[in-house]
Design a protein around this motif. Structure first.
Motif, PDB file in Angstrom:
ATOM      1  N   ASN A 220     -11.392   7.776  -8.470  1.00  0.00           N
ATOM      2  CA  ASN A 220     -10.079   7.578  -7.842  1.00  0.00           C
ATOM      3  C   ASN A 220      -9.950   8.162  -6.447  1.00  0.00           C
ATOM      4  OD1 ASN A 220      -8.940   6.274 -10.087  1.00  0.00           O
ATOM      5  ND2 ASN A 220      -8.709   8.243 -11.129  1.00  0.00           N
ATOM      6  N   THR A 221     -10.815   9.100  -6.066  1.00  0.00           N
ATOM      7  CA  THR A 221     -10.687   9.736  -4.754  1.00  0.00           C
ATOM      8  C   THR A 221     -12.014   9.699  -4.026  1.00  0.00           C
ATOM      9  OG1 THR A 221      -8.986  11.220  -5.586  1.00  0.00           O
ATOM     10  CG2 THR A 221     -10.068  11.850  -3.542  1.00  0.00           C
TER      11      THR A 221
ATOM     12  N   ASP B 218      -3.256  -3.297  -0.213  1.00  0.00           N
ATOM     13  CA  ASP B 218      -3.514  -2.975  -1.630  1.00  0.00           C
ATOM     14  C   ASP B 218      -4.344  -1.692  -1.751  1.00  0.00           C
ATOM     15  OD1 ASP B 218      -2.223  -5.301  -2.634  1.00  0.00           O
ATOM     16  OD2 ASP B 218      -3.975  -6.475  -2.058  1.00  0.00           O
ATOM     17  N   ALA B 219      -3.924  -0.667  -1.020  1.00  0.00           N
ATOM     18  CA  ALA B 219      -4.727   0.552  -0.954  1.00  0.00           C
ATOM     19  C   ALA B 219      -3.826   1.783  -0.923  1.00  0.00           C
ATOM     20  CB  ALA B 219      -5.633   0.519   0.271  1.00  0.00           C
ATOM     21  N   GLU B 220      -4.446   2.947  -1.137  1.00  0.00           N
ATOM     22  CA  GLU B 220      -3.762   4.231  -1.052  1.00  0.00           C
ATOM     23  C   GLU B 220      -4.572   5.141  -0.124  1.00  0.00           C
ATOM     24  OE1 GLU B 220      -3.722   5.543  -5.084  1.00  0.00           O
ATOM     25  OE2 GLU B 220      -2.036   4.270  -5.650  1.00  0.00           O
TER      26      GLU B 220
ATOM     27  N   SER C 276       0.821  -1.208   0.000  1.00  0.00           N
ATOM     28  CA  SER C 276       0.000   0.000   0.000  1.00  0.00           C
ATOM     29  C   SER C 276       0.854   1.257   0.000  1.00  0.00           C
ATOM     30  CB  SER C 276      -0.916   0.012   1.231  1.00  0.00           C
ATOM     31  OG  SER C 276      -1.839  -1.048   1.187  1.00  0.00           O
TER      32      SER C 276
ATOM     33  N   ARG D 173     -13.097  -2.856  -1.947  1.00  0.00           N
ATOM     34  CA  ARG D 173     -13.227  -2.535  -3.380  1.00  0.00           C
ATOM     35  C   ARG D 173     -14.592  -2.937  -3.930  1.00  0.00           C
ATOM     36  NH1 ARG D 173      -8.540  -4.733  -7.133  1.00  0.00           N
ATOM     37  NH2 ARG D 173      -7.470  -3.271  -5.768  1.00  0.00           N
TER      38      ARG D 173
ATOM     39  N   GLY E 216      -7.955  -2.649  -1.094  1.00  0.00           N
ATOM     40  CA  GLY E 216      -8.152  -2.530  -2.525  1.00  0.00           C
ATOM     41  C   GLY E 216      -8.734  -1.209  -2.993  1.00  0.00           C
ATOM     42  N   VAL E 217      -8.553  -0.142  -2.218  1.00  0.00           N
ATOM     43  CA  VAL E 217      -9.102   1.162  -2.597  1.00  0.00           C
ATOM     44  C   VAL E 217      -7.988   1.995  -3.218  1.00  0.00           C
ATOM     45  CG1 VAL E 217     -10.231   3.253  -1.755  1.00  0.00           C
ATOM     46  CG2 VAL E 217     -10.799   1.032  -0.750  1.00  0.00           C
ATOM     47  N   SER E 218      -8.227   2.492  -4.416  1.00  0.00           N
ATOM     48  CA  SER E 218      -7.147   3.152  -5.152  1.00  0.00           C
ATOM     49  C   SER E 218      -6.736   4.481  -4.541  1.00  0.00           C
ATOM     50  CB  SER E 218      -7.576   3.365  -6.604  1.00  0.00           C
ATOM     51  OG  SER E 218      -8.727   4.182  -6.660  1.00  0.00           O
ATOM     52  N   ARG E 219      -7.653   5.218  -3.942  1.00  0.00           N
ATOM     53  CA  ARG E 219      -7.267   6.477  -3.306  1.00  0.00           C
ATOM     54  C   ARG E 219      -8.338   6.892  -2.291  1.00  0.00           C
ATOM     55  NH1 ARG E 219      -2.499   9.336  -3.050  1.00  0.00           N
ATOM     56  NH2 ARG E 219      -2.236   9.146  -5.307  1.00  0.00           N
TER      57      ARG E 219
ATOM     58  N   ALA F 279     -13.589   1.126  -7.111  1.00  0.00           N
ATOM     59  CA  ALA F 279     -12.131   1.234  -7.127  1.00  0.00           C
ATOM     60  C   ALA F 279     -11.604   0.920  -8.519  1.00  0.00           C
ATOM     61  CB  ALA F 279     -11.533   0.284  -6.107  1.00  0.00           C
TER      62      ALA F 279
END
Length: 355
Positions: free
Chosen positions: A339-340, A300-302, A284, A333, A316-319, A355
């Motif tokens: 993306n945010t 697996d996230a940002e 992450s 996810r 699993g969250v992209s942002r 996501a």
């Protein structure tokens, strides 16, 4: 001198989080807001503290205990309903026992402490002293009008046409004269005994009421954006400290605190950040001004510029940004492309995002 700390209230601006948790116990840099106030009181040389509690009294008692871990002697004073700040003084009269005292709103965040306020009050011979700060939108605050030597000559509560830009911060010093004032006033239109009315009564009856300006940084933590800003301010002051486990595939830059038992694997951490005890950060990215609570999992996230409370997970969250995540929350996810995300989530929730 004693202190009266107000830790009741319903925290409506932070719902749903405050449906199940005291607003004063929401953490900033992984430490409850209330703790910062108690430490400021102790550092000002005050050790005898009364805490007004409401519906979340049991939680406050569990968090603070008898006060010994702060170097304080704490007495709890239940308030059966939120009937106003002056009502808190009224029901605490037996505890205060004719002594001068500081009244401190427990959801205030004040960097710089209150030692200057206490010293000025003790040496000034005032009957009341009110901590003030300049604000850009005084119509949203209680406002003080000052005389030429800093004396307070009038108060307004959220005025449509403010007579000054001096907002009342939520820290006061009082002599025993305040007890006569709170008995003399009547409830306001909203059915509460207002401390501004009591202070105005002191002014109108010839008592000495003086101002004191905030010397550090102040925020009322009643809103999400204010909590995130307080979190940022504290994280700006931390020193790097790794007492957890970081593998060779991870990149740590800037001021990052990793508490004991925390594990960081194949991740990028860019401070300032606090990672709580026994948390796990796996594959992450955790960006600046983020507090990850104890036993959280980020995989697996940002995540950046956010507060994630104890025992929650982000998978699993992209942002995820500008967010306050409650305790025992699962963010995972779902299908889609945004993306945010900006989330304010109550305790024991489960959230799925695209996501």
């Amino acid at each position: 001198m004693k202190a009266l700390v107000l830790a009741g209230g319903r925290g409506t601006r932070l719902r749903p989080l405050t449906h199940t948790s005291a607003k004063q116990l929401v953490p900033v840099a992984n430490k409850p807001v209330l703790y910062y106030g108690l430490e400021a009181i102790r550092d000002a040389g005050i050790t005898c503290v009364g805490i007004i509690t409401g519906d979340t009294g049991a939680e406050v008692r569990e968090a603070v205990g008898d006060g010994s871990k702060f170097g304080l002697d704490v007495t709890y004073i239940p308030q059966e309903a939120p009937l106003g700040l002056a009502h808190c003084v009224l029901i605490a009269q037996e505890f205060l026992a004719g002594d001068p005292f500081v009244m401190y709103l427990g959801d205030n965040f004040l960097l710089g402490g209150i030692s200057d306020l206490v010293d000025a009050f003790c040496h000034g011979g005032y009957d009341a002293q009110v901590l003030l700060t300049r604000v850009t939108e005084p119509q949203f605050y209680g406002v003080a009008e000052l005389g030429p030597t800093g004396e307070i000559i009038g108060l307004q509560e959220k005025p449509v046409h403010p007579r000054s830009d001096m907002a009342i911060v939520g820290v006061y010093s009082f002599s025993p004269a305040i007890h006569e004032a709170v008995r003399a006033i009547a409830p306001s239109a909203r059915g509460e005994l207002e401390i501004t009315d009591a202070i105005q009564w002191l002014i109108g009856n010839g008592y000495s009421v003086h101002s004191h300006m905030v010397s550090g940084y102040w925020k009322d933590t009643g809103r999400l954006q204010d909590l995130l800003e307080c979190n940022r301010m504290i994280l700006e002051t931390i020193a790097p400290d790794n007492r957890g486990t970081v593998d060779g595939l991870s990149e740590i830059t800037g001021r990052v605190v990793i508490e004991p038992g925390a594990v960081v694997e194949n991740s990028v951490l860019r401070g300032p950040i606090v990672v709580g005890a026994d948390a796990k950060i796996q594959s992450s990215y955790v960006g600046p001004f983020t507090s990850i609570g104890p036993r959280c999992v980020v995989q697996d996230a940002e995540v950046e510029y956010s507060i994630v409370l104890d025992d929650s997970s982000v998978h699993g969250v992209s942002r995820l940004a500008h967010s306050l995540i409650g305790r025992n929350v699962e963010v995972s996810r779902a299908e889609g492309a945004p993306n945010t995300y900006g989330l304010m989530v109550g305790d024991h929730s489960r959230i799925q995002v695209r996501a």
